[in-house]
Design a protein around this motif. Structure first.
Motif, short mmCIF file in Angstrom:
data_model
loop_
_atom_site.label_atom_id
_atom_site.label_comp_id
_atom_site.label_asym_id
_atom_site.label_seq_id
_atom_site.Cartn_x
_atom_site.Cartn_y
_atom_site.Cartn_z
N SER A 198 -9.18 -10.73 -25.39
CA SER A 198 -9.94 -9.84 -24.51
C SER A 198 -9.04 -9.29 -23.42
N ILE A 199 -9.28 -8.04 -23.06
CA ILE A 199 -8.56 -7.38 -21.96
C ILE A 199 -9.59 -7.04 -20.90
N GLU A 200 -9.38 -7.52 -19.71
CA GLU A 200 -10.33 -7.32 -18.61
C GLU A 200 -9.62 -6.62 -17.45
N ILE A 201 -10.09 -5.42 -17.12
CA ILE A 201 -9.53 -4.63 -16.03
C ILE A 201 -10.57 -4.54 -14.92
N ARG A 202 -10.17 -4.93 -13.70
CA ARG A 202 -11.09 -4.91 -12.57
C ARG A 202 -10.47 -4.17 -11.39
N LEU B 272 -13.49 16.77 -13.14
CA LEU B 272 -14.79 16.14 -12.94
C LEU B 272 -14.70 14.91 -12.05
N GLY B 273 -13.69 14.09 -12.27
CA GLY B 273 -13.56 12.88 -11.50
C GLY B 273 -12.53 11.96 -12.13
N TYR B 274 -12.46 10.74 -11.62
CA TYR B 274 -11.47 9.81 -12.13
C TYR B 274 -12.10 8.45 -12.40
N THR B 275 -11.41 7.68 -13.23
CA THR B 275 -11.88 6.35 -13.57
C THR B 275 -10.68 5.52 -14.00
N LEU B 276 -10.93 4.34 -14.54
CA LEU B 276 -9.86 3.49 -15.06
C LEU B 276 -9.89 3.54 -16.58
N ALA C 58 -8.03 9.26 -6.46
CA ALA C 58 -7.64 8.47 -5.29
C ALA C 58 -6.13 8.41 -5.14
N SER C 59 -5.67 8.28 -3.91
CA SER C 59 -4.24 8.11 -3.65
C SER C 59 -3.75 6.75 -4.12
N GLU C 60 -4.62 5.74 -3.98
CA GLU C 60 -4.22 4.37 -4.35
C GLU C 60 -5.43 3.60 -4.87
N ILE C 61 -5.24 2.92 -5.99
CA ILE C 61 -6.30 2.10 -6.58
C ILE C 61 -5.71 0.73 -6.89
N ASP C 62 -6.30 -0.30 -6.32
CA ASP C 62 -5.88 -1.68 -6.61
C ASP C 62 -6.61 -2.16 -7.86
N ILE C 63 -5.86 -2.63 -8.84
CA ILE C 63 -6.48 -3.12 -10.06
C ILE C 63 -5.84 -4.46 -10.45
N LYS D 297 -11.66 -3.28 -7.04
CA LYS D 297 -12.67 -3.32 -5.98
C LYS D 297 -13.32 -1.95 -5.77
N HIS D 298 -12.71 -0.91 -6.32
CA HIS D 298 -13.25 0.45 -6.20
C HIS D 298 -14.42 0.69 -7.17
N PHE D 299 -14.59 -0.23 -8.15
CA PHE D 299 -15.60 -0.02 -9.18
C PHE D 299 -16.52 -1.24 -9.26
N PHE D 300 -17.81 -0.99 -9.51
CA PHE D 300 -18.79 -2.07 -9.60
C PHE D 300 -18.57 -2.90 -10.87
N PHE D 301 -18.42 -2.22 -12.00
CA PHE D 301 -18.27 -2.90 -13.28
C PHE D 301 -16.79 -3.13 -13.60
#
Length: 306
Positions: free
Chosen positions: A275-279, A160-164, A201-206, A281-285
């Motif tokens: 709290s754990i915060e994962i961000r 279906l797709g990918y996410t974090l 994606a081949s590469e995701i910056d987080i 630039k590929h994602f709005f939230f």
């Protein structure tokens, strides 16, 4: 086969009704899908019409949604989770990090591992609490790429797709006894509310930030994605879905594909209210979760005969 266009989706509750926000690849402004529905309901409608999910969305009546309006949203839904949570399965692969090509010994001594994390009841998304187990020795985060799959009514596997995601784990338990890896993974699984349809994606910056008492305790940037896996996505998928027990029609799979870094080397354990915060630039939230201890009276571990 699902679309390869870059289409992002978010599923939220607005006044008690499930709503979908999409960002199409050729449209800068996010749009509401006017008809209330979950992403799982949209998936079924697209499947029975024999069209891609992106094409289904393009046929729906839409209205403009501003970024300011998005920031006011608070009630998010796990993407594609079926109404019967037992139809969702959460698992992951360990030792997936690609090693330097010169380190042959390390590659051979660290085989890829598969582990089960639970059914859909363990899934948490943005702003939901992580409930730690009563018997846990520790708690640590692992920020990873998550790919979501659906088994169609006819038994086909659809990516279906990918996410974090955050593969919450008990690292001390595994360190004390490696045979308890599977047991240490039976923790909540955090999945980003936002999903990008199509191939991963081949590469995701987080970036990952751990906060305690409103102060930054740990921060690290890292990369994930297909380029950082020791095998191809197809190889992992063949390992997983070659088992007919995992190809039950209408089942949704959330598969974690391994972390490159974690705070466990710097922090002995996450504590309640951390709290754990994962961000990215590929994602709005962002994906933000808070740690809570399990209520000792919430679950009975005593077994009796009926």
């Amino acid at each position: 086969m699902l679309t390869q266009e870059l289409t992002r989706c978010v599923n939220v509750l607005v006044k008690g009704q499930p709503r979908i926000v999409i960002w199409a690849s050729n449209v800068k402004q996010p749009n509401w899908i006017n008809e209330p529905m979950t992403l799982h309901e949209a998936l079924l409608k697209a499947h029975y019409r024999k069209i891609t999910l992106s094409n289904f969305f393009s046929q729906c009546l839409q209205s403009t949604c501003s970024n300011e309006e998005l920031w006011t949203l608070k009630d998010f839904l796990v993407p594609f989770r079926p109404p019967n949570y037992l139809q969702a399965m959460v698992s992951g692969f360990g030792n997936t990090k690609k090693q330097d090509s010169t380190i042959e010994v390390q590659q051979h001594t660290s085989p890829v591992e598969w582990f089960f994390k639970g059914n859909g009841t363990t899934l948490k998304t943005h702003l939901e609490p992580i409930i730690n187990s009563q018997n846990a020795l520790s708690l640590s985060e692992e920020a990873e790429m998550v790919i979501i799959y659906w088994v169609t009514p006819s038994g086909e596997i659809k990516r279906l797709g990918y996410t974090l995601g955050n593969d919450v784990s008990d690292h001390k338990m595994t360190h004390e006894n490696k045979s308890l890896l599977g047991y240490s993974k039976l923790r909540d699984s955090c999945v980003h509310t936002e999903i990008i349809l199509g191939n991963p994606a081949s590469e995701i910056d987080i970036s990952v930030k751990i906060s305690r008492a409103n102060k930054k305790l740990w921060w690290e940037s890292m990369k994930t994605g297909c380029n950082y896996l020791s095998k191809s996505i197809v190889d992992y998928e063949e390992m997983l879905f070659s088992n007919p027990q995992l190809c039950v029609p209408d089942q949704v799979h959330y598969v974690f594909y391994g972390a490159t870094k974690s705070s466990r080397d710097s922090i002995s354990s996450l504590n309640p209210l951390d709290s754990i915060e994962i961000r990215s630039k590929h994602f709005f939230f962002p994906l933000i979760n808070y740690v809570m201890h399990a209520n000792k009276n919430s679950v009975s571990t005593k077994v009796s005969v009926i």
